[in-house]
Design an enzyme around this catalytic site. Structure first.
Site, PDB file in Angstrom:
ATOM      1  N   CYS A  82      39.147  36.629  40.758  1.00  0.00           N
ATOM      2  CA  CYS A  82      38.966  36.699  39.182  1.00  0.00           C
ATOM      3  C   CYS A  82      39.602  35.780  38.655  1.00  0.00           C
ATOM      4  O   CYS A  82      40.105  34.920  39.157  1.00  0.00           O
ATOM      5  CB  CYS A  82      39.249  38.405  39.129  1.00  0.00           C
ATOM      6  SG  CYS A  82      41.216  38.310  39.371  1.00  0.00           S
ATOM      7  N   ARG A 130      42.972  35.612  44.838  1.00  0.00           N
ATOM      8  CA  ARG A 130      43.118  37.061  45.338  1.00  0.00           C
ATOM      9  C   ARG A 130      42.437  37.214  47.004  1.00  0.00           C
ATOM     10  O   ARG A 130      41.684  37.722  47.016  1.00  0.00           O
ATOM     11  CB  ARG A 130      42.471  38.151  44.620  1.00  0.00           C
ATOM     12  CG  ARG A 130      42.637  38.026  43.058  1.00  0.00           C
ATOM     13  CD  ARG A 130      43.808  38.354  42.392  1.00  0.00           C
ATOM     14  NE  ARG A 130      44.101  39.838  42.452  1.00  0.00           N
ATOM     15  CZ  ARG A 130      43.667  40.765  41.659  1.00  0.00           C
ATOM     16  NH1 ARG A 130      43.173  40.177  40.500  1.00  0.00           N
ATOM     17  NH2 ARG A 130      43.872  41.932  41.934  1.00  0.00           N
ATOM     18  N   ASP A 164      51.598  42.682  35.473  1.00  0.00           N
ATOM     19  CA  ASP A 164      50.614  43.063  34.583  1.00  0.00           C
ATOM     20  C   ASP A 164      50.939  43.431  33.221  1.00  0.00           C
ATOM     21  O   ASP A 164      50.156  43.764  32.444  1.00  0.00           O
ATOM     22  CB  ASP A 164      50.403  44.454  35.294  1.00  0.00           C
ATOM     23  CG  ASP A 164      49.372  44.248  36.433  1.00  0.00           C
ATOM     24  OD1 ASP A 164      49.151  45.306  37.124  1.00  0.00           O
ATOM     25  OD2 ASP A 164      49.063  43.137  36.667  1.00  0.00           O
TER      26      ASP A 164
END
Ligand code: EPZ
Length: 417
Positions: A116, A121, A305
Site C-alpha cells: 500500500c 508490507r 500510526d
C-alpha cells in the site's frame, strides 16, 4: 471519492468521544469464524475497513448483522476457504483471515495481499510461523495455498515484532494440538484485545502485551459476547488537532495508558495535559515548541500510526524537530502535500527534518493513505484560508464520520463530492 473542505484557524474546544479500535475489530472479526457459532461484538466503529471485512466473512459463508455499534456474526456455515482477489485487494488486513481459516477449515487459499502507499508490507513472517505449525504453503501465480491436516503447537520466534503476524499465529494455534509459544511477539494493546476476545470464546492464551505469548490448544470454542477497546490512534489524532489549533479539548473513552508516548511528546511541545482513567484533556494556548527527536517504534514506543499527525502539528512549532520512521519504508509521502501548504519539511529516506513555520496556508491537497490523510485534515484545521483534502475514502477507512466529530469541537469542515 469525496473531499473535505476546511476553513482553518478555528480553535478546537469541547469534548469528543473515541470510537472502537479499527485495529482491534479487524482481527477480532476474523477470529469470529473459530467458534462455529455466534459472536456478539460491541463498540464497533462504522468504517470502510469494517465493511470490507464483513463482505469477506459473508463471502465465506458467515451471516453478519451490524446494527448501531453492535455486530453479530453467525459462523456456523463457513464453507469456503478462498478469499477472492478483489476482496484481498480491497483491504490488506484480510490477511488476518489466513490463520483463522487454517484453524477452522485446515486450509486457506488467498491472493498475495497488495502493498500500500506506506510500504511494501510483506507477509514472510506470517508464512514462516504457519510453517512452524505444520502448515504446507504453496506460493505461486500470486496466490498462497495453505493446507494443514493437523496443526501442531510449536515454538515460533518472530524476526520482527509484527502485529499482523502475531495475531495470525495466535488465531492459527488456538485449536492446535499442544502448546504454541510466540517469542518476540508484538505488544500492541489490540493484541491484548484479541487475546481477551479469544479467551472469552474459551481459548487458553496468556502473555499478550508482553513479548512472549503462550497458546494452549483447545478442542472447541464457544459463543462469545465482547466489547472492544477505544481507538488510541483516533484519540491521538484529535490531541494533535488540538495542538495544531491551540485548542482545549477532552477526548473521552481514551485509555491514557495506550497514549503515553504521544502524551509525553505533546508535553514537550508545551501543551498542558490532564488524564483520568478513560479521558485525556489537553490545553495548548500558545504556539507549540519543536521536539528534538521522535522515533517510531513498536509498542510501547511512539506509534508509527501517529507519526503523520504529530508531524503536521510540528510543522507550525517554534524550532526544528527530527522525526525518524523505523516501521514502514515509505510513510512520509504526505509531507509533499504539507509543503504545498507552506510547511518546511525535508525528507531523507526514513528521516524528516521539520522546521516549524509561523502558519500554513490553505491549499488543494490529496490524501493517499489513511493516516497521511488525517495529517492533511489537521493541517487544514490550523491553516489560514480554505483547504480542500481530496481522497476522503482513505480517511473513512479508519475514522468514523471525522467531519462530524471535528465539527463537534468547533471546526469548520464539510464533506463535498
Ligand atoms: C498493523 O499493520 C496495523 N494494521 C497498522 O496500522 C500499523 O501501522 C502496524 O500494525 C504497525 O503498528 C492493523 O492492525 C490492521 P506489522 P501490520 O506486521 O500488521 C514488516 C493503520 O494506519 N513485516 O507490525 O501490517 C512490515 O513491512 C495501519 O491503522 C515484515 O517484514 O504491521 C513493517 O515494516 C497502517 N514481514 C513492519 O514489519 C511480515 O511478515 C511492521 O509491520 C510482516 C511485517
Amino acid at each position: 471519492m469525496g473531499k473535505f473542505k476546511i476553513n482553518g484557524g478555528k480553535r478546537l474546544y469541547g469534548e469528543v468521544e473515541v470510537h472502537g479500535a479499527k485495529n482491534s475489530i479487524l482481527p477480532i472479526l476474523a477470529a469470529t469464524i473459530l467458534n462455529e457459532g455466534i459472536s456478539v461484538i460491541h463498540n464497533v466503529p462504522r468504517l470502510k475497513d469494517v465493511e470490507a471485512m464483513i463482505e469477506i466473512l459473508e463471502h465465506i459463508g458467515c451471516k453478519v448483522s451490524f446494527k448501531g455499534k453492535d455486530i453479530v456474526v453467525d459462523a456456523k456455515d463457513v464453507k469456503d476457504s478462498e478469499i477472492p482477489d478483489h476482496l484481498m485487494r480491497t483491504m490488506r488486513s484480510s490477511i488476518f483471515l489466513l490463520g483463522a481459516l487454517i484453524a477452522r477449515n485446515k486450509r486457506a487459499f488467498i491472493s498475495f495481499p497488495g502493498g500500500c502507499d506506506i510500504g511494501h508490507r510483506p507477509i514472510d513472517l506470517h508464512l514462516k510461523g504457519l510453517k512452524r505449525l505444520g502448515v504446507k504453503i504453496d506460493e505461486s501465480y500470486g496466490y498462497i495455498k495453505c493446507e494443514g491436516k493437523k496443526i501442531k503447537g510449536s515454538e515460533i520466534h518472530l524476526d520482527l515484532p509484527s502485529v499482523g503476524a502475531t495475531e495470525n499465529l495466535m488465531m492459527a494455534s488456538v485449536l492446535a494440538e499442544g502448546i504454541t509459544i510466540i517469542r518476540n511477539a508484538a505488544k500492541e494493546p489490540e493484541i491484548e484485545d484479541l487475546q481477551n476476545f479469544l479467551n472469552a470464546m474459551g481459548a487458553k492464551i496468556k502473555g499478550a502485551g508482553t513479548n512472549t505469548i503462550v497458546i494452549e490448544g483447545v478442542k472447541k470454542l464457544n459463543d462469545v459476547e465482547y466489547s472492544i477497546i477505544p481507538d488510541r490512534i483516533v484519540a491521538g489524532t484529535y490531541l494533535c488537532a488540538a495542538a495544531m489549533t491551540r485548542g482545549e479539548i477532552t477526548v473521552v473513552r481514551a485509555l491514557k495508558d495506550h497514549l503515553e508516548p504521544l502524551i509525553s511528546k505533546l508535553k514537550e511541545m508545551g501543551c498542558i495535559l490532564k488524564t483520568g482513567n478513560d479521558y485525556v484533556k489537553i490545553n495548548c494556548d500558545k504556539r507549540p515548541k519543536a521536539v528534538d527527536m521522535i522515533v517510531t517504534q513498536p509498542y510501547p514506543g511512539f506509534p508509527t500510526d501517529l507519526q503523520p499527525q504529530i508531524v503536521s502539528a510540528l510543522s507550525i512549532a517554534e524550532g526544528t524537530s527530527i522525526v525518524t520512521e523505523t516501521i514502514f519504508d515509505n510513510r512520509f509521502k504526505y509531507t509533499e502535500e504539507l509543503v504545498r501548504m507552506g510547511a518546511d519539511i525535508k525528507v531523507e529516506g526514513r528521516v524528516a527534518v521539520v522546521k516549524g513555520v509561523e502558519k500554513l496556508m490553505g491549499a488543494k491537497v490529496v490524501a493517499k493513505d489513511l493516516r497521511g490523510g488525517a495529517a492533511l485534515i489537521i493541517a487544514g484545521l490550523g491553516a489560514e484560508g480554505t483547504t480542500v483534502v481530496e481522497g476522503a475514502e482513505h480517511i473513512d477507512r479508519g475514522y468514523e464520520n471525522i467531519e462530524k466529530a471535528l465539527r463537534g469541537l468547533g471546526a469548520d469542515i464539510v464533506r463535498i463530492m
